[in-house]
Design a protein around this motif. Structure first.
Motif, PDB file in Angstrom:
ATOM      1  N   ILE A  33       1.075  -1.142  -0.015  1.00 42.97           N
ATOM      2  CA  ILE A  33      -0.019  -0.032  -0.107  1.00 42.97           C
ATOM      3  C   ILE A  33       1.049   1.276  -0.065  1.00 42.97           C
ATOM      4  O   ILE A  33       1.731   1.151   0.845  1.00 42.97           O
ATOM      5  CB  ILE A  33      -1.210   0.021   1.202  1.00 42.97           C
ATOM      6  CG1 ILE A  33      -2.114  -1.182   1.028  1.00 42.97           C
ATOM      7  CG2 ILE A  33      -1.590   1.264   1.199  1.00 42.97           C
ATOM      8  CD1 ILE A  33      -2.800  -1.239   2.429  1.00 42.97           C
ATOM      9  N   LEU A  67     -19.793  -3.380   1.025  1.00 43.96           N
ATOM     10  CA  LEU A  67     -21.014  -3.538   1.259  1.00 43.96           C
ATOM     11  C   LEU A  67     -21.272  -4.488   0.175  1.00 43.96           C
ATOM     12  O   LEU A  67     -20.748  -5.178  -0.657  1.00 43.96           O
ATOM     13  CB  LEU A  67     -21.727  -2.176   1.028  1.00 43.96           C
ATOM     14  CG  LEU A  67     -21.514  -1.653  -0.084  1.00 43.96           C
ATOM     15  CD1 LEU A  67     -23.123  -0.770  -0.514  1.00 43.96           C
ATOM     16  CD2 LEU A  67     -20.687  -0.376  -0.278  1.00 43.96           C
ATOM     17  N   ARG A  79     -22.145  -4.468  -4.118  1.00 51.45           N
ATOM     18  CA  ARG A  79     -21.689  -3.141  -4.094  1.00 51.45           C
ATOM     19  C   ARG A  79     -21.811  -2.595  -5.492  1.00 51.45           C
ATOM     20  O   ARG A  79     -21.319  -3.271  -6.761  1.00 51.45           O
ATOM     21  CB  ARG A  79     -20.067  -2.906  -3.697  1.00 51.45           C
ATOM     22  CG  ARG A  79     -19.372  -1.646  -3.769  1.00 51.45           C
ATOM     23  CD  ARG A  79     -18.298  -1.676  -3.231  1.00 51.45           C
ATOM     24  NE  ARG A  79     -17.356  -0.582  -2.725  1.00 51.45           N
ATOM     25  CZ  ARG A  79     -16.389   0.003  -1.949  1.00 51.45           C
ATOM     26  NH1 ARG A  79     -15.795  -1.472  -1.297  1.00 51.45           N
ATOM     27  NH2 ARG A  79     -15.941   0.768  -1.968  1.00 51.45           N
ATOM     28  N   ALA A  91      -9.083  -9.639  -2.213  1.00 46.96           N
ATOM     29  CA  ALA A  91      -9.254  -8.488  -1.652  1.00 46.96           C
ATOM     30  C   ALA A  91     -10.789  -8.151  -1.123  1.00 46.96           C
ATOM     31  O   ALA A  91     -11.582  -7.536  -1.588  1.00 46.96           O
ATOM     32  CB  ALA A  91      -8.982  -7.232  -2.094  1.00 46.96           C
ATOM     33  N   ARG A 101      -4.177 -13.916   2.112  1.00 49.23           N
ATOM     34  CA  ARG A 101      -3.268 -13.718   1.203  1.00 49.23           C
ATOM     35  C   ARG A 101      -3.035 -12.186   0.706  1.00 49.23           C
ATOM     36  O   ARG A 101      -3.871 -11.576   0.505  1.00 49.23           O
ATOM     37  CB  ARG A 101      -3.922 -14.578  -0.156  1.00 49.23           C
ATOM     38  CG  ARG A 101      -3.200 -14.357  -1.459  1.00 49.23           C
ATOM     39  CD  ARG A 101      -3.785 -15.126  -2.632  1.00 49.23           C
ATOM     40  NE  ARG A 101      -3.361 -16.500  -2.319  1.00 49.23           N
ATOM     41  CZ  ARG A 101      -2.093 -17.272  -2.694  1.00 49.23           C
ATOM     42  NH1 ARG A 101      -1.402 -16.401  -3.456  1.00 49.23           N
ATOM     43  NH2 ARG A 101      -2.021 -18.604  -2.759  1.00 49.23           N
ATOM     44  N   ASN A 102      -1.674 -11.962   0.305  1.00 49.24           N
ATOM     45  CA  ASN A 102      -0.960 -10.848   0.022  1.00 49.24           C
ATOM     46  C   ASN A 102      -1.155 -10.755  -1.613  1.00 49.24           C
ATOM     47  O   ASN A 102      -0.713 -11.862  -2.119  1.00 49.24           O
ATOM     48  CB  ASN A 102       0.187 -10.506   0.436  1.00 49.24           C
ATOM     49  CG  ASN A 102       0.722  -9.223   0.112  1.00 49.24           C
ATOM     50  OD1 ASN A 102       0.090  -8.632  -0.694  1.00 49.24           O
ATOM     51  ND2 ASN A 102       1.749  -8.583   0.818  1.00 49.24           N
ATOM     52  N   HIS A 155       0.388  -9.316  -3.516  1.00 52.18           N
ATOM     53  CA  HIS A 155       1.702  -9.000  -4.211  1.00 52.18           C
ATOM     54  C   HIS A 155       2.710 -10.392  -3.923  1.00 52.18           C
ATOM     55  O   HIS A 155       3.575 -10.385  -4.803  1.00 52.18           O
ATOM     56  CB  HIS A 155       2.505  -7.840  -3.682  1.00 52.18           C
ATOM     57  CG  HIS A 155       1.922  -6.409  -3.467  1.00 52.18           C
ATOM     58  ND1 HIS A 155       1.716  -6.002  -4.588  1.00 52.18           N
ATOM     59  CD2 HIS A 155       1.136  -5.852  -2.720  1.00 52.18           C
ATOM     60  CE1 HIS A 155       1.145  -4.914  -4.687  1.00 52.18           C
ATOM     61  NE2 HIS A 155       0.913  -4.696  -3.441  1.00 52.18           N
ATOM     62  N   ARG A 197     -11.567  -5.815  -7.012  1.00 52.82           N
ATOM     63  CA  ARG A 197     -12.235  -4.397  -6.723  1.00 52.82           C
ATOM     64  C   ARG A 197     -11.920  -3.416  -5.689  1.00 52.82           C
ATOM     65  O   ARG A 197     -11.547  -4.036  -4.643  1.00 52.82           O
ATOM     66  CB  ARG A 197     -13.957  -4.538  -6.895  1.00 52.82           C
ATOM     67  CG  ARG A 197     -14.608  -5.393  -7.818  1.00 52.82           C
ATOM     68  CD  ARG A 197     -16.217  -5.575  -8.060  1.00 52.82           C
ATOM     69  NE  ARG A 197     -16.218  -4.042  -8.436  1.00 52.82           N
ATOM     70  CZ  ARG A 197     -17.356  -3.226  -8.093  1.00 52.82           C
ATOM     71  NH1 ARG A 197     -17.991  -3.838  -6.958  1.00 52.82           N
ATOM     72  NH2 ARG A 197     -17.533  -2.261  -8.690  1.00 52.82           N
ATOM     73  N   ASN A 198     -11.651  -2.379  -6.040  1.00 54.67           N
ATOM     74  CA  ASN A 198     -11.266  -1.235  -4.759  1.00 54.67           C
ATOM     75  C   ASN A 198     -10.126  -1.531  -4.067  1.00 54.67           C
ATOM     76  O   ASN A 198     -10.146  -1.204  -2.949  1.00 54.67           O
ATOM     77  CB  ASN A 198     -12.563  -1.120  -3.911  1.00 54.67           C
ATOM     78  CG  ASN A 198     -13.619  -0.475  -4.947  1.00 54.67           C
ATOM     79  OD1 ASN A 198     -13.608   0.342  -5.581  1.00 54.67           O
ATOM     80  ND2 ASN A 198     -14.869  -1.471  -4.849  1.00 54.67           N
ATOM     81  N   VAL A 199      -9.107  -2.214  -4.582  1.00 53.71           N
ATOM     82  CA  VAL A 199      -7.912  -2.448  -3.855  1.00 53.71           C
ATOM     83  C   VAL A 199      -6.625  -2.084  -4.560  1.00 53.71           C
ATOM     84  O   VAL A 199      -5.699  -1.365  -4.120  1.00 53.71           O
ATOM     85  CB  VAL A 199      -7.831  -4.164  -3.618  1.00 53.71           C
ATOM     86  CG1 VAL A 199      -7.576  -5.039  -4.865  1.00 53.71           C
ATOM     87  CG2 VAL A 199      -6.766  -4.178  -2.742  1.00 53.71           C
TER      88      VAL A 199
HETATM   89  C1  LIG Z   1     -11.882  -1.145   0.281  1.00 56.08           C
HETATM   90  S1  LIG Z   1     -11.586  -2.726   0.458  1.00 56.08           S
HETATM   91  C2  LIG Z   1     -12.755  -3.680  -1.070  1.00 56.08           C
HETATM   92  C3  LIG Z   1     -13.412  -4.882  -0.651  1.00 56.08           C
HETATM   93  C4  LIG Z   1     -14.134  -5.325  -1.702  1.00 56.08           C
HETATM   94  N1  LIG Z   1     -13.419  -5.841  -2.801  1.00 56.08           N
HETATM   95  C5  LIG Z   1     -15.377  -4.181  -2.432  1.00 56.08           C
HETATM   96  O1  LIG Z   1     -14.873  -3.679  -3.534  1.00 56.08           O
HETATM   97  O2  LIG Z   1     -15.924  -4.089  -1.837  1.00 56.08           O
HETATM   98  C6  LIG Z   1     -10.056  -3.192   0.185  1.00 56.08           C
HETATM   99  C7  LIG Z   1      -9.555  -4.379   0.719  1.00 56.08           C
HETATM  100  O3  LIG Z   1      -8.428  -4.769   0.220  1.00 56.08           O
HETATM  101  C8  LIG Z   1      -7.498  -5.493   1.069  1.00 56.08           C
HETATM  102  N2  LIG Z   1      -6.015  -5.247   0.561  1.00 56.08           N
HETATM  103  C9  LIG Z   1      -5.119  -4.158   0.737  1.00 56.08           C
HETATM  104  N3  LIG Z   1      -4.034  -4.281   0.330  1.00 56.08           N
HETATM  105  C10 LIG Z   1      -3.983  -5.810   0.217  1.00 56.08           C
HETATM  106  C11 LIG Z   1      -2.820  -6.628  -0.473  1.00 56.08           C
HETATM  107  N4  LIG Z   1      -1.702  -6.278  -0.693  1.00 56.08           N
HETATM  108  N5  LIG Z   1      -3.405  -7.908  -0.796  1.00 56.08           N
HETATM  109  C12 LIG Z   1      -4.644  -8.269  -0.364  1.00 56.08           C
HETATM  110  N6  LIG Z   1      -5.697  -7.434   0.049  1.00 56.08           N
HETATM  111  C13 LIG Z   1      -5.286  -6.418   0.253  1.00 56.08           C
HETATM  112  C14 LIG Z   1      -7.606  -4.737   2.501  1.00 56.08           C
HETATM  113  O4  LIG Z   1      -7.332  -5.344   3.447  1.00 56.08           O
HETATM  114  C15 LIG Z   1      -9.413  -4.413   2.080  1.00 56.08           C
HETATM  115  O5  LIG Z   1     -10.050  -5.508   2.892  1.00 56.08           O
END
Ligand SMILES: C[S@@+](CC[C@H](N)C(=O)[O-])C[C@H]1O[C@@H](n2cnc3c(N)ncnc32)[C@H](O)[C@@H]1O
Length: 282
Positions: free
Chosen positions: A22, A77, A80, A115, A201-202, A204, A219-221
């Motif tokens: 991040i 949510l 979404r 994510a 899981r990361n 990356h 989405r949104n990550v």
């Molecule tokens: C804003 S939420 C989006 C959740 C869902 N995808 C949505 O659109 O509603 C972002 C998510 O990405 C995860 N995230 C952030 N960096 C990540 C990484 N390197 N690997 C996996 N997940 C990650 C966060 O923990 C968080 O739960």
């Protein structure tokens, strides 16, 4: 506590980048105190340089995981933006069913909610499958939900949501059909939960051994990653998507900058893409 020095800000930003990919910089320094201040105190650290050293050296059990939980934004949510789920019901699932008709596994779907936060996204996908396929019990559908945040993954695995969480996007018809009461809370029922499994899981990390997936929701990550890391992420996702698979990104995200290997699809205003076979076969 005295003001955070620029050296401390750098140390925290580097830590956040190394742990989760991040992208935090000076402009995000206002997040440091509210997100990490209490962890710094708990770990008995005098300043953030000391704190990042302790986290990296894993001197305090569980601290690294707490930092990951604290710096990630788990906002999510049910259903979404609605349009991705409309596209699933009316286009993606029916077309994939047709495509799979002559394949070795005509009733098998593999989906990845990369994510997935606290689980609303993968469970919404499972509900969209249940809306579309009447004899769902006789299909082999697996939805993998992964997230870097340990507490989000734990919440998702339990599938238990309070009134406030249910109020964010869940409609009465799906609520009646797919939940059971757990005191004041609601739990996703067994039929939907049996389609989903969760892992920390990361994104990356290597994706070797994952997939292939018919559908990926990412989405949104990617918005939290650097442009270079976004490119690497979507290249890796391409390698675990079937050639006729679909990928969904957030409503403010786009794959057009990632090169010609992704072809934008138009349906129900959803932001989705398929691999561009002309580029793949060139
Ligand atoms: C804003 S939420 C989006 C959740 C869902 N995808 C949505 O659109 O509603 C972002 C998510 O990405 C995860 N995230 C952030 N960096 C990540 C990484 N390197 N690997 C996996 N997940 C990650 C966060 O923990 C968080 O739960």
């Amino acid at each position: 506590m005295s003001e955070i020095t620029s050296e401390e800000i750098d140390a925290v930003c580097n830590l956040v980048s190394d742990l989760c990919g991040i992208c935090w910089d000076e402009s995000k320094s206002y997040l440091i105190e509210p997100r990490l201040g209490s962890l710094l105190e708990q770990a008995n650290c005098e300043n953030y340089k000391d704190f990042t050293r302790k986290v990296r050296a894993e001197l305090v059990p569980g601290l690294k995981e707490q930092v990951i939980d604290a710096v990630t934004t788990n906002e999510t949510l049910w259903f979404r933006d609605e349009s991705p789920f409309e596209a699933l019901r009316h286009k993606v699932i029916p077309e994939l069913i047709d495509d799979k008709g002559t394949s070795m596994y005509p009733k098998r779907f593999r989906v990845w909610s990369a994510a997935c936060s606290t689980g609303q996204e993968p469970y919404s996908i499972a509900m969209a499958f249940a809306d579309t396929i009447s004899d769902i019990e006789s299909w082999d559908i697996q939805i993998l939900g992964t997230d870097i945040s340990p507490s989000a993954v734990e919440h998702a695995s339990q599938g238990i949501y309070n009134e406030l969480e249910i109020g964010r996007g869940m409609d009465s018809s799906h609520l009646m059909k797919h939940f059971v009461n757990r005191g004041k809370d609601r739990q996703v029922n067994e039929k939907i939960r049996s389609m989903c499994r969760f892992e920390q899981r990361n994104l990356h990390d290597s994706m070797a051994g994952l997939g292939p997936f018919d559908i990926i929701f990412c989405r949104n990550v990617a918005i939290y990653f650097s442009p270079e890391d976004q490119k690497k992420l979507f290249d890796s996702l391409a390698s675990v998507l079937t050639p006729n698979g679909w990928i969904f990104v957030g409503s403010s995200e786009s794959l057009t900058r990632q090169g010609p290997q992704w072809q934008a699809q138009q349906h129900c205003r959803s932001n989705c893409y398929r691999p561009n076979m002309e580029v793949q076969n060139a």
